[in-house]
Design a protein around this motif. Structure first.
Motif, short mmCIF file in Angstrom:
data_model
loop_
_atom_site.label_atom_id
_atom_site.label_comp_id
_atom_site.label_asym_id
_atom_site.label_seq_id
_atom_site.Cartn_x
_atom_site.Cartn_y
_atom_site.Cartn_z
N PRO A 243 -23.25 30.22 -17.32
CA PRO A 243 -22.54 29.81 -18.76
C PRO A 243 -21.15 28.90 -18.50
CG PRO A 243 -22.01 31.88 -17.95
CD PRO A 243 -23.06 31.59 -17.32
N GLU A 244 -21.01 28.13 -19.64
CA GLU A 244 -19.68 27.23 -19.67
C GLU A 244 -18.34 27.95 -19.36
OE1 GLU A 244 -19.41 25.03 -23.20
OE2 GLU A 244 -20.90 26.44 -23.90
N ILE A 245 -18.46 29.25 -19.76
CA ILE A 245 -17.16 29.97 -19.90
C ILE A 245 -17.51 31.29 -19.01
CG2 ILE A 245 -15.50 31.59 -20.97
CD1 ILE A 245 -15.98 29.56 -23.54
N GLU A 246 -16.72 31.10 -17.71
CA GLU A 246 -16.96 32.10 -16.60
C GLU A 246 -16.92 33.74 -17.40
OE1 GLU A 246 -15.58 33.38 -12.35
OE2 GLU A 246 -14.09 31.96 -13.45
N ASN A 247 -18.10 34.16 -17.23
CA ASN A 247 -18.33 35.60 -17.33
C ASN A 247 -18.61 35.79 -19.04
OD1 ASN A 247 -18.01 36.69 -14.59
ND2 ASN A 247 -15.75 36.64 -14.81
N LEU A 248 -18.74 34.85 -19.51
CA LEU A 248 -19.18 34.99 -21.00
C LEU A 248 -20.51 34.73 -21.28
CD1 LEU A 248 -18.36 35.63 -24.05
CD2 LEU A 248 -17.51 33.13 -24.28
N TRP A 249 -21.16 35.67 -20.98
CA TRP A 249 -22.91 35.37 -20.86
C TRP A 249 -23.55 35.48 -22.28
CZ3 TRP A 249 -24.55 34.43 -16.31
CH2 TRP A 249 -24.02 34.57 -14.94
N MET A 250 -24.31 34.56 -22.47
CA MET A 250 -25.25 34.57 -23.87
C MET A 250 -24.52 34.39 -25.16
SD MET A 250 -27.89 34.66 -22.00
CE MET A 250 -29.25 34.52 -22.97
N PRO A 251 -23.18 33.77 -25.18
CA PRO A 251 -22.40 33.90 -26.44
C PRO A 251 -23.00 33.35 -27.50
CG PRO A 251 -21.77 32.33 -24.97
CD PRO A 251 -22.51 33.00 -23.96
N VAL A 252 -23.99 32.15 -27.01
CA VAL A 252 -24.77 31.41 -28.32
C VAL A 252 -25.77 32.18 -28.95
CG1 VAL A 252 -25.92 29.42 -29.06
CG2 VAL A 252 -24.32 29.04 -26.93
N HIS A 253 -26.25 33.03 -28.07
CA HIS A 253 -27.29 34.05 -28.55
C HIS A 253 -26.75 34.89 -29.57
CE1 HIS A 253 -30.20 32.85 -25.48
NE2 HIS A 253 -31.08 33.84 -25.98
N ALA A 254 -25.47 35.55 -29.28
CA ALA A 254 -24.62 36.59 -30.02
C ALA A 254 -24.27 35.60 -31.44
CB ALA A 254 -23.72 37.07 -29.37
N LEU A 255 -23.87 34.50 -31.29
CA LEU A 255 -23.26 33.78 -32.58
C LEU A 255 -24.38 33.37 -33.35
CD1 LEU A 255 -20.80 31.60 -30.79
CD2 LEU A 255 -20.15 33.48 -32.31
N HIS A 256 -25.59 32.85 -33.01
CA HIS A 256 -26.57 32.47 -33.91
C HIS A 256 -27.23 33.99 -34.30
CE1 HIS A 256 -27.60 28.54 -32.12
NE2 HIS A 256 -26.55 28.43 -32.57
N LEU A 257 -27.65 34.93 -33.53
CA LEU A 257 -28.58 35.84 -33.94
C LEU A 257 -27.98 37.00 -34.57
CD1 LEU A 257 -30.75 36.16 -30.86
CD2 LEU A 257 -31.48 35.18 -32.99
N VAL A 258 -26.61 37.40 -34.26
CA VAL A 258 -25.71 38.42 -34.86
C VAL A 258 -24.88 37.96 -35.84
CG1 VAL A 258 -24.00 39.97 -34.44
CG2 VAL A 258 -25.72 39.63 -32.66
N GLU A 259 -24.11 36.78 -35.69
CA GLU A 259 -23.19 36.37 -36.63
C GLU A 259 -23.76 35.45 -37.84
OE1 GLU A 259 -20.01 37.38 -36.50
OE2 GLU A 259 -20.14 38.50 -34.76
#
Length: 308
Positions: A243-259
């Motif tokens: 990930p581009e932000i250290e220790n922030l794993w799969m944020p795009v997944h969470a933003l797309h699918l969840v939010e």
């Protein structure tokens, strides 16, 4: 480690919970209206059909890095068997065991949760061991036919494939949109080409998996502003990995699918489509990409076809 405030700030800006009602289970697929489909169909010119799915095979893209996501294991259960007696018509049957997201697929809205919630404020524990996704299952996804738009980010950069550490940014998407000569609009399905799949097509599964270019955490706001219905690309992880932000794993997944409630697709073969679009001088097409309706599935295989 808790999700950082930066993530929560973006989540608040792209959140679609309640937008289509409290009972909604298809999210941004609501944006694919009859009018959107009619206009997409009217844009077909040559009738050329470009397949976008990888073949389902035992030596597919999965390397064991993702637990349980196994490549297809194909087994013959009958070979020229005369089941009604000697001299009768013979039949051949087979079966397959595979991860539903093993090859070219859609991630469904139940695939990812964060903070104990799924899309539209559903509890994460609505996914159970026996029934799978009791809400937001992939079978709920509406028939997925719409206008497709290829955003060829690799071509924008004059590359066969982007380097492994390349985070696809909103600026990349703007440049690819300009190259495409069109404006992404509500109800479109956007396909983002990085060229990463070339590693797999050249026989290097490990390099295909890691490190990988992919969507930046900054891009969900780009898709949200344009009311995109779904997004797919040609990588294993969809977003940049590591990930581009250290220790922030799969944020795009969470933003797309969840939010947002927006399906995302992975392992799409966009190589022939890239060449076809460049040859035709247009990057829009009718896209048919219906997920296999596995009841309770958190994702499903798809065999998409672009019709130019």
């Amino acid at each position: 480690m808790p999700l950082p405030q930066e993530f929560h700030d973006i989540a608040e800006r792209v959140n679609n919970w309640g937008r289509w009602g409290a009972d909604d289970e298809i999210g941004t697929l609501n944006l694919i209206t009859d009018r959107v489909v009619r206009e997409a169909a009217a844009g077909v010119r040559s009738g050329r059909r470009v397949p976008l799915a990888l073949p389902l095979r035992q030596d597919g893209v999965q390397t064991g890095v993702i637990p349980g996501r196994v490549n297809p294991l194909h087994t013959m259960t009958a070979i020229n068997q005369e089941i009604f007696g000697p001299g009768t018509v013979a039949t051949t049957d087979d079966t397959v065991t595979m991860g539903l997201q093993a090859a070219t697929h859609w991630d469904g809205l139940a695939h990812v949760s964060h903070s104990g919630r799924l899309y539209n404020n559903r509890p994460a524990d609505s996914v159970t061991a026996h029934a799978g996704a009791t809400r937001l299952g992939i079978e709920k996804a509406a028939p997925l036919v719409s206008r497709g738009v290829l955003l060829d980010v690799a071509r924008v950069h004059g590359a066969d494939r982007l380097p492994g550490g390349h985070a696809v940014t909103p600026e990349d998407l703007d440049a690819a949109e300009e190259l495409a000569g069109t404006t992404v609009r509500a109800g479109d399905i956007v396909l983002v080409r990085t060229g990463q799949l070339r590693h797999y097509l050249d026989g290097d599964r490990q390099s295909y998996a890691f490190p990988s270019p992919g969507l930046s955490v900054r891009t969900p706001e780009w898709f949200h502003a344009r009311d995109v219905a779904a997004v797919a690309n040609d990588t294993l992880t969809f977003e940049i990995f590591p990930p581009e932000i250290e220790n922030l794993w799969m944020p795009v997944h969470a933003l797309h699918l969840v939010e947002m409630g927006m399906l995302q697709g992975q392992n799409w073969n966009l190589e022939e489509l890239s060449a076809a679009c460049a040859e035709a001088g247009r990057h829009t097409f009718l896209l048919s990409a219906m997920a296999e309706p596995f009841v309770g599935g958190s994702g499903a295989p798809v065999a998409p076809v672009a019709i130019l």
